[in-house]
Design a protein around this motif. Structure first.
Motif, PDB file in Angstrom:
ATOM      1  N   VAL A 311       0.842  -1.202   0.000  1.00  0.00           N
ATOM      2  CA  VAL A 311       0.000   0.000   0.000  1.00  0.00           C
ATOM      3  C   VAL A 311       0.874   1.247   0.000  1.00  0.00           C
ATOM      4  O   VAL A 311       0.623   2.204  -0.750  1.00  0.00           O
ATOM      5  CB  VAL A 311      -0.948  -0.005   1.217  1.00  0.00           C
ATOM      6  CG1 VAL A 311      -1.680   1.323   1.323  1.00  0.00           C
ATOM      7  CG2 VAL A 311      -1.952  -1.151   1.098  1.00  0.00           C
ATOM      8  N   ALA A 312       1.923   1.258   0.819  1.00  0.00           N
ATOM      9  CA  ALA A 312       2.808   2.425   0.877  1.00  0.00           C
ATOM     10  C   ALA A 312       3.445   2.694  -0.482  1.00  0.00           C
ATOM     11  O   ALA A 312       3.651   3.854  -0.870  1.00  0.00           O
ATOM     12  CB  ALA A 312       3.885   2.218   1.942  1.00  0.00           C
ATOM     13  N   ASP A 313       3.752   1.624  -1.219  1.00  0.00           N
ATOM     14  CA  ASP A 313       4.369   1.796  -2.535  1.00  0.00           C
ATOM     15  C   ASP A 313       3.435   2.465  -3.532  1.00  0.00           C
ATOM     16  O   ASP A 313       3.895   2.985  -4.567  1.00  0.00           O
ATOM     17  CB  ASP A 313       4.822   0.441  -3.092  1.00  0.00           C
ATOM     18  CG  ASP A 313       6.074  -0.084  -2.413  1.00  0.00           C
ATOM     19  OD1 ASP A 313       6.735   0.708  -1.703  1.00  0.00           O
ATOM     20  OD2 ASP A 313       6.386  -1.278  -2.577  1.00  0.00           O
ATOM     21  N   ARG A 314       2.126   2.430  -3.252  1.00  0.00           N
ATOM     22  CA  ARG A 314       1.173   3.080  -4.164  1.00  0.00           C
ATOM     23  C   ARG A 314       1.027   4.571  -3.852  1.00  0.00           C
ATOM     24  O   ARG A 314       0.338   5.275  -4.583  1.00  0.00           O
ATOM     25  CB  ARG A 314      -0.193   2.393  -4.089  1.00  0.00           C
ATOM     26  CG  ARG A 314      -0.174   0.890  -4.339  1.00  0.00           C
ATOM     27  CD  ARG A 314       0.474   0.517  -5.663  1.00  0.00           C
ATOM     28  NE  ARG A 314      -0.317   0.905  -6.797  1.00  0.00           N
ATOM     29  CZ  ARG A 314      -1.199   0.103  -7.405  1.00  0.00           C
ATOM     30  NH1 ARG A 314      -1.356  -1.144  -6.996  1.00  0.00           N
ATOM     31  NH2 ARG A 314      -1.887   0.527  -8.442  1.00  0.00           N
ATOM     32  N   GLU A 315       1.659   5.046  -2.781  1.00  0.00           N
ATOM     33  CA  GLU A 315       1.687   6.476  -2.445  1.00  0.00           C
ATOM     34  C   GLU A 315       3.015   7.017  -2.975  1.00  0.00           C
ATOM     35  O   GLU A 315       4.014   7.099  -2.271  1.00  0.00           O
ATOM     36  CB  GLU A 315       1.541   6.654  -0.942  1.00  0.00           C
ATOM     37  CG  GLU A 315       0.218   6.092  -0.433  1.00  0.00           C
ATOM     38  CD  GLU A 315       0.170   5.818   1.062  1.00  0.00           C
ATOM     39  OE1 GLU A 315      -0.862   5.308   1.542  1.00  0.00           O
ATOM     40  OE2 GLU A 315       1.173   6.098   1.756  1.00  0.00           O
ATOM     41  N   GLU A 316       3.016   7.392  -4.251  1.00  0.00           N
ATOM     42  CA  GLU A 316       4.256   7.551  -4.999  1.00  0.00           C
ATOM     43  C   GLU A 316       4.741   8.998  -5.059  1.00  0.00           C
ATOM     44  O   GLU A 316       3.997   9.945  -4.755  1.00  0.00           O
ATOM     45  CB  GLU A 316       4.056   7.009  -6.420  1.00  0.00           C
ATOM     46  CG  GLU A 316       3.651   5.530  -6.466  1.00  0.00           C
ATOM     47  CD  GLU A 316       3.530   5.006  -7.883  1.00  0.00           C
ATOM     48  OE1 GLU A 316       4.189   5.573  -8.767  1.00  0.00           O
ATOM     49  OE2 GLU A 316       2.777   4.042  -8.093  1.00  0.00           O
ATOM     50  N   LEU A 317       5.991   9.143  -5.467  1.00  0.00           N
ATOM     51  CA  LEU A 317       6.594  10.440  -5.767  1.00  0.00           C
ATOM     52  C   LEU A 317       6.941  10.469  -7.252  1.00  0.00           C
ATOM     53  O   LEU A 317       7.327   9.440  -7.820  1.00  0.00           O
ATOM     54  CB  LEU A 317       7.861  10.652  -4.928  1.00  0.00           C
ATOM     55  CG  LEU A 317       7.685  10.585  -3.406  1.00  0.00           C
ATOM     56  CD1 LEU A 317       9.032  10.764  -2.714  1.00  0.00           C
ATOM     57  CD2 LEU A 317       6.685  11.622  -2.926  1.00  0.00           C
ATOM     58  N   PRO A 318       6.841  11.623  -7.890  1.00  0.00           N
ATOM     59  CA  PRO A 318       7.078  11.673  -9.346  1.00  0.00           C
ATOM     60  C   PRO A 318       8.565  11.556  -9.678  1.00  0.00           C
ATOM     61  O   PRO A 318       9.413  12.123  -8.984  1.00  0.00           O
ATOM     62  CB  PRO A 318       6.536  13.038  -9.734  1.00  0.00           C
ATOM     63  CG  PRO A 318       6.690  13.867  -8.497  1.00  0.00           C
ATOM     64  CD  PRO A 318       6.450  12.932  -7.349  1.00  0.00           C
ATOM     65  N   ASP A 319       8.868  10.828 -10.717  1.00  0.00           N
ATOM     66  CA  ASP A 319      10.257  10.751 -11.184  1.00  0.00           C
ATOM     67  C   ASP A 319      10.685  12.074 -11.819  1.00  0.00           C
ATOM     68  O   ASP A 319      11.831  12.500 -11.682  1.00  0.00           O
ATOM     69  CB  ASP A 319      10.409   9.610 -12.197  1.00  0.00           C
ATOM     70  CG  ASP A 319      10.174   8.253 -11.557  1.00  0.00           C
ATOM     71  OD1 ASP A 319      10.507   8.102 -10.366  1.00  0.00           O
ATOM     72  OD2 ASP A 319       9.640   7.367 -12.244  1.00  0.00           O
ATOM     73  N   GLU A 320       9.759  12.700 -12.518  1.00  0.00           N
ATOM     74  CA  GLU A 320      10.004  13.996 -13.143  1.00  0.00           C
ATOM     75  C   GLU A 320       8.914  14.959 -12.688  1.00  0.00           C
ATOM     76  O   GLU A 320       7.784  14.551 -12.417  1.00  0.00           O
ATOM     77  CB  GLU A 320       9.987  13.875 -14.673  1.00  0.00           C
ATOM     78  CG  GLU A 320      11.039  12.947 -15.250  1.00  0.00           C
ATOM     79  CD  GLU A 320      12.448  13.513 -15.095  1.00  0.00           C
ATOM     80  OE1 GLU A 320      12.551  14.756 -14.944  1.00  0.00           O
ATOM     81  OE2 GLU A 320      13.408  12.719 -15.123  1.00  0.00           O
ATOM     82  N   VAL A 333       4.598  19.888  -9.719  1.00  0.00           N
ATOM     83  CA  VAL A 333       4.627  18.908  -8.638  1.00  0.00           C
ATOM     84  C   VAL A 333       5.956  18.175  -8.745  1.00  0.00           C
ATOM     85  O   VAL A 333       6.119  17.262  -9.561  1.00  0.00           O
ATOM     86  CB  VAL A 333       3.451  17.914  -8.732  1.00  0.00           C
ATOM     87  CG1 VAL A 333       3.501  16.932  -7.560  1.00  0.00           C
ATOM     88  CG2 VAL A 333       2.120  18.646  -8.769  1.00  0.00           C
ATOM     89  N   ASP A 334       6.928  18.592  -7.933  1.00  0.00           N
ATOM     90  CA  ASP A 334       8.215  17.905  -7.942  1.00  0.00           C
ATOM     91  C   ASP A 334       8.284  16.942  -6.758  1.00  0.00           C
ATOM     92  O   ASP A 334       7.339  16.835  -5.966  1.00  0.00           O
ATOM     93  CB  ASP A 334       9.369  18.916  -7.907  1.00  0.00           C
ATOM     94  CG  ASP A 334       9.265  19.869  -6.729  1.00  0.00           C
ATOM     95  OD1 ASP A 334       8.557  19.543  -5.739  1.00  0.00           O
ATOM     96  OD2 ASP A 334       9.876  20.953  -6.775  1.00  0.00           O
ATOM     97  N   ARG A 335       9.361  16.216  -6.627  1.00  0.00           N
ATOM     98  CA  ARG A 335       9.476  15.189  -5.576  1.00  0.00           C
ATOM     99  C   ARG A 335       9.377  15.805  -4.191  1.00  0.00           C
ATOM    100  O   ARG A 335       8.744  15.240  -3.294  1.00  0.00           O
ATOM    101  CB  ARG A 335      10.799  14.422  -5.718  1.00  0.00           C
ATOM    102  CG  ARG A 335      10.837  13.502  -6.924  1.00  0.00           C
ATOM    103  CD  ARG A 335      12.122  12.672  -6.962  1.00  0.00           C
ATOM    104  NE  ARG A 335      12.175  11.680  -5.899  1.00  0.00           N
ATOM    105  CZ  ARG A 335      11.625  10.464  -5.959  1.00  0.00           C
ATOM    106  NH1 ARG A 335      10.949  10.099  -7.044  1.00  0.00           N
ATOM    107  NH2 ARG A 335      11.753   9.622  -4.957  1.00  0.00           N
ATOM    108  N   ALA A 336       9.996  16.962  -3.989  1.00  0.00           N
ATOM    109  CA  ALA A 336       9.969  17.580  -2.665  1.00  0.00           C
ATOM    110  C   ALA A 336       8.554  17.994  -2.284  1.00  0.00           C
ATOM    111  O   ALA A 336       8.111  17.788  -1.142  1.00  0.00           O
ATOM    112  CB  ALA A 336      10.906  18.786  -2.633  1.00  0.00           C
TER     113      ALA A 336
END
Length: 754
Positions: A311-320, A333-336
């Motif tokens: 489930v945690a893996d589905r709460e993602e951060l963008p690669d770009e 929307v950046d990673r930070a």
């Protein structure tokens, strides 16, 4: 204990009343009890009809009171009606010269306000099951009735007496009630055993409600019957508590549930939900099974961490960075930014789907702030002008109404984001709305996701695979981690139901507060029903039964949990089941020697200790009431091969028929099976006949039920034919032990010459 034969002369030589006269007198008594029962049924039905017709006006509270009254009187009528067959089955004569009759329900004679019939679960009925010559419990004679006919015209056809006082004369005896019941042909459903409960069974049936108890017993010891009658006893003695929370009964298969499902309704109890391990996920019916290795992996508690990571893996951060074009500015929307929004959402402690709102709002707020910064920079004086003003020592002039301008810009940016499809697409990509089925299917279909979640490659499978029994608890755990799906806008059409539900709960809570001296540990209606849940069910004029409400509600919390064939359940099964029973009031029945599930219990502590620690106890049933001694001799040989430290239960009877065994060639197996079944069917007459084989595909069309060892678990048949027992043994010796012990009269084994 003395059993007396039909006779007109007692032990003291004094003529006793003719047997026919006593039969007639007892029949008259039972007809009187049926008349009392019919009057109570009619009165309850009349109350229900009268209340249903009563005007309630527009007040919701009056409507609720009317519905509750109708529901209660209808349930009372149903429970009384279930008691008509075999209404009274025994009588106790006491040393103080009083007599009471024992039956399925309690009845009072309105003419003298005295008890006319004692409910079998009442304390006063316990001597009927427990009194012995050594410990008579104030009983001088116990009489068992053999009834004939149908209600309300039942009659006493015969009776036998257990005399517990040698100075008291007795009537008669045919076969004792227990042996007569054991010899009777089996049907397609289990019968209740209220007339023949034995002392060791009764002691377990009447154990206190609180606490967890494991009932260990070999084949034929009546584990299932004891568990079901314990439910009926608990519903009788803790009616107020369990009638509103209900009981959950878990059995090994749908066929088993069908077999035993009529016992409790026949005892007048309906606040019970039946399920199987393959149905532990709400809305899922799983019957497929995994390989042993996969089943063991899925059944271990290590899967809890795997699912949390999935489930945690589905709460993602963008690669770009994800660019979002608004009317006046482009934000990213950046990673930070996404990481900060994710941190805030996780900090709420909410499940994944409810926390999505926090993620969306936090991300939107951060993007609004980012947009304001960009707009401020765009509106600021050019650097060269600012430098010139400083050189000339001219102060910067803050424009009037700057705060209002900033607030207005913030509001405009927020509105732009709210209607921006790219923003919502970004939220969905980074924090998607998820269902348990989607998460688990995606997890098993992706080697990368499995690796990231810390799971082994053995779980990898295509997305099109059917759900297995071992998947069900995983899906339920994911439902807990994900939380409910976002609710759709309800609108005004749901308001009447919501108002009704809120008023219902207000009345319930008021009633709870008015219960003087209420036990703080006692369950309350509001512990199980919430306004939202009631509203979502569109509460009808007649309140749904406890069982109906519980079965429809994944979050229902039961007052008692019963697990049959408990040795088959994995640690994950127990994990999700105990969530449904927070008060840990549990009856688990099983036999470790019959374990066939790869992730099942090898010792009770293996599956219970992780959840209950040492807060559970065990009881044993040692007498085999089902399997004849001749068959149990063969079963004992099978048991000794794989569990020499375990002892099979001793049988109470013998039939004189040894199990037959025949060896046939592989080429003629199908014909030999048909011939054997035809011969057994011709000899059987009334009763049930089953064929048990490792696989049932080639055995269709036989005049018998066809089962695998797994589907036969918990069932019983008059005659059983086992096909290729060596193949069954090769897969799991315990499966052969289960197969051999299903027969109550005759057993045949068709070996295959290879």
């Amino acid at each position: 204990m003395a059993l007396h034969s039909h006779s007109n002369t007692g032990d003291d030589g004094v003529d006793s009343p003719p047997f026919e006269d006593e039969i007639a007198a007892e029949t008259g008594r039972i007809r009187r009890l049926h008349a009392l029962l019919a009057a109570e049924i009619a009165a309850a039905a009349a109350q229900a009809r009268g209340n249903l017709a009563a005007a309630t006006g527009g007040q919701l509270s009056a409507r609720w009171e009317r519905d509750v009254s109708v529901h209660r009187w209808s349930e009372r009528s149903t429970a009384l009606s279930a008691a008509r067959s075999g209404l009274c089955f025994g009588r106790l004569d006491h040393s103080d010269r009083t007599t009471n009759y024992i039956g399925r329900v309690g009845l009072t004679d309105p003419e003298d306000s005295e008890s006319a019939l004692t409910d079998w679960r009442a304390p006063a009925a316990r001597p009927f099951y427990c009194a012995t010559l050594a410990t008579p419990l104030g009983v001088t004679r116990r009489r068992h009735f053999q009834l004939a006919g149908t209600a309300p015209d039942e009659r006493v056809e015969d009776f036998h007496d257990d005399v517990l006082d040698r100075d008291v004369d007795s009537g008669s005896a045919s076969d004792p009630a227990l042996l007569a019941a054991l010899k009777a042909p089996r049907g397609s459903t289990m019968r209740d055993i209220v007339t023949t409960i034995q002392a060791e069974q009764d002691a377990i049936i009447r154990l206190p409600l609180s606490g967890a108890v494991v009932i260990e017993g070999g084949p034929g010891t009546g584990k299932t019957a004891v568990a079901l009658h314990r439910v009926a006893y608990l519903l009788y003695t803790h009616r107020e508590r369990l009638a509103r929370s209900g009981v959950l009964v878990v059995g090994p298969s749908a066929g088993f549930i069908s077999y035993v499902g009529g016992v409790l309704p026949a005892l007048g109890e309906s606040a019970v939900v039946f399920t199987t391990p393959g149905r532990l996920a709400h809305g899922v019916v799983a019957t497929a099974v995994d390989t042993d290795e996969v089943a063991r992996t899925k059944g271990g508690l290590a899967m809890l961490e795997v699912l949390r990571r999935a489930v945690a893996d589905r709460e993602e951060l963008p690669d770009e960075p994800i660019a979002i074009d608004l009317d006046d500015v482009t934000v990213e929307v950046d990673r930070a930014t996404a990481a900060e929004a994710r941190r805030r959402a996780r900090a709420t402690g909410l499940a994944h789907n409810p926390a999505r709102t926090t993620f969306r709002d936090a991300l939107g707020g951060l993007l609004v702030g980012q947009g304001l910064e960009k707009l401020d920079r765009g509106l600021a004086d050019p650097p060269e002008l600012a430098e010139l003003l400083r050189d000339l020592d001219i102060p910067e002039i803050e424009p009037a109404g700057a705060d209002e301008v900033s607030a207005g810009m913030r509001a405009e940016l927020r509105e732009d984001l709210r209607s921006n499809l790219d923003f919502h697409a970004a939220v969905e990509a980074l924090w998607p709305v998820l269902t348990p089925e989607r998460v688990l299917a995606d997890l098993f279909a992706s080697a990368d996701r499995l690796s990231s979640a810390g799971a082994g490659a053995e779980l990898h499978r295509p997305t099109t695979s059917a759900w297995t029994v071992a998947d069900a608890p995983l899906l339920d755990e994911l439902a807990e981690l994900l939380g409910p799906l976002p609710t759709r806008p309800g609108g005004a059409e749901r308001e009447p139901d919501s108002a009704y539900a809120r008023e219902v709960l207000s009345i319930l809570e008021s009633a709870d507060r008015n219960l003087a001296g209420e036990d703080p540990d006692e369950l309350r209606p509001t512990d199980f029903v919430t306004a939202d849940v009631l509203a979502s069910r569109h509460v009808p004029e007649h309140l749904a039964s406890v069982a109906e409400r519980a079965a429809a509600d994944r979050d229902w919390r039961y007052g008692h949990l019963v697990v049959d064939e408990a040795q088959e359940l994995s640690a994950m099964d127990w994990h999700v089941l105990l969530r449904r029973c927070p008060f840990r009031s549990i009856t688990a029945v099983g036999d470790l020697a019959q374990r066939s599930a790869p992730a099942g219990a090898r010792a009770w502590a293996d599956v219970l200790a992780p959840h209950l620690g040492s807060r559970w106890t065990s009881r044993s049933l040692t007498v085999n009431y089902r399997t004849p001694a001749e068959i149990m001799e063969l079963a004992a040989e099978v048991l000794a091969e794989f569990a020499p430290d375990l002892q099979p239960p001793g049988s109470v009877r013998a039939t004189g028929e040894q199990p037959w065994q025949r060896t046939v060639p592989t080429s003629g197996l199908a014909a030999e099976v048909r011939e054997a079944v035809a011969a057994e069917a011709a000899q059987l007459g009334r009763g049930t006949l089953a064929v048990i084989a490792a696989e049932v595909g080639d055995l269709a069309g036989l005049p018998a039920e066809v089962h695998t060892p797994l589907s036969a678990k918990g069932l019983e048949f008059d005659v059983v034919v086992i096909v290729d027992p060596e193949r069954i043994r090769a897969h799991n010796p315990a499966d052969l032990y289960v197969s051999v012990t299903r027969a109550t009269r005759r057993l045949g084994l068709l070996h295959v010459r290879r």
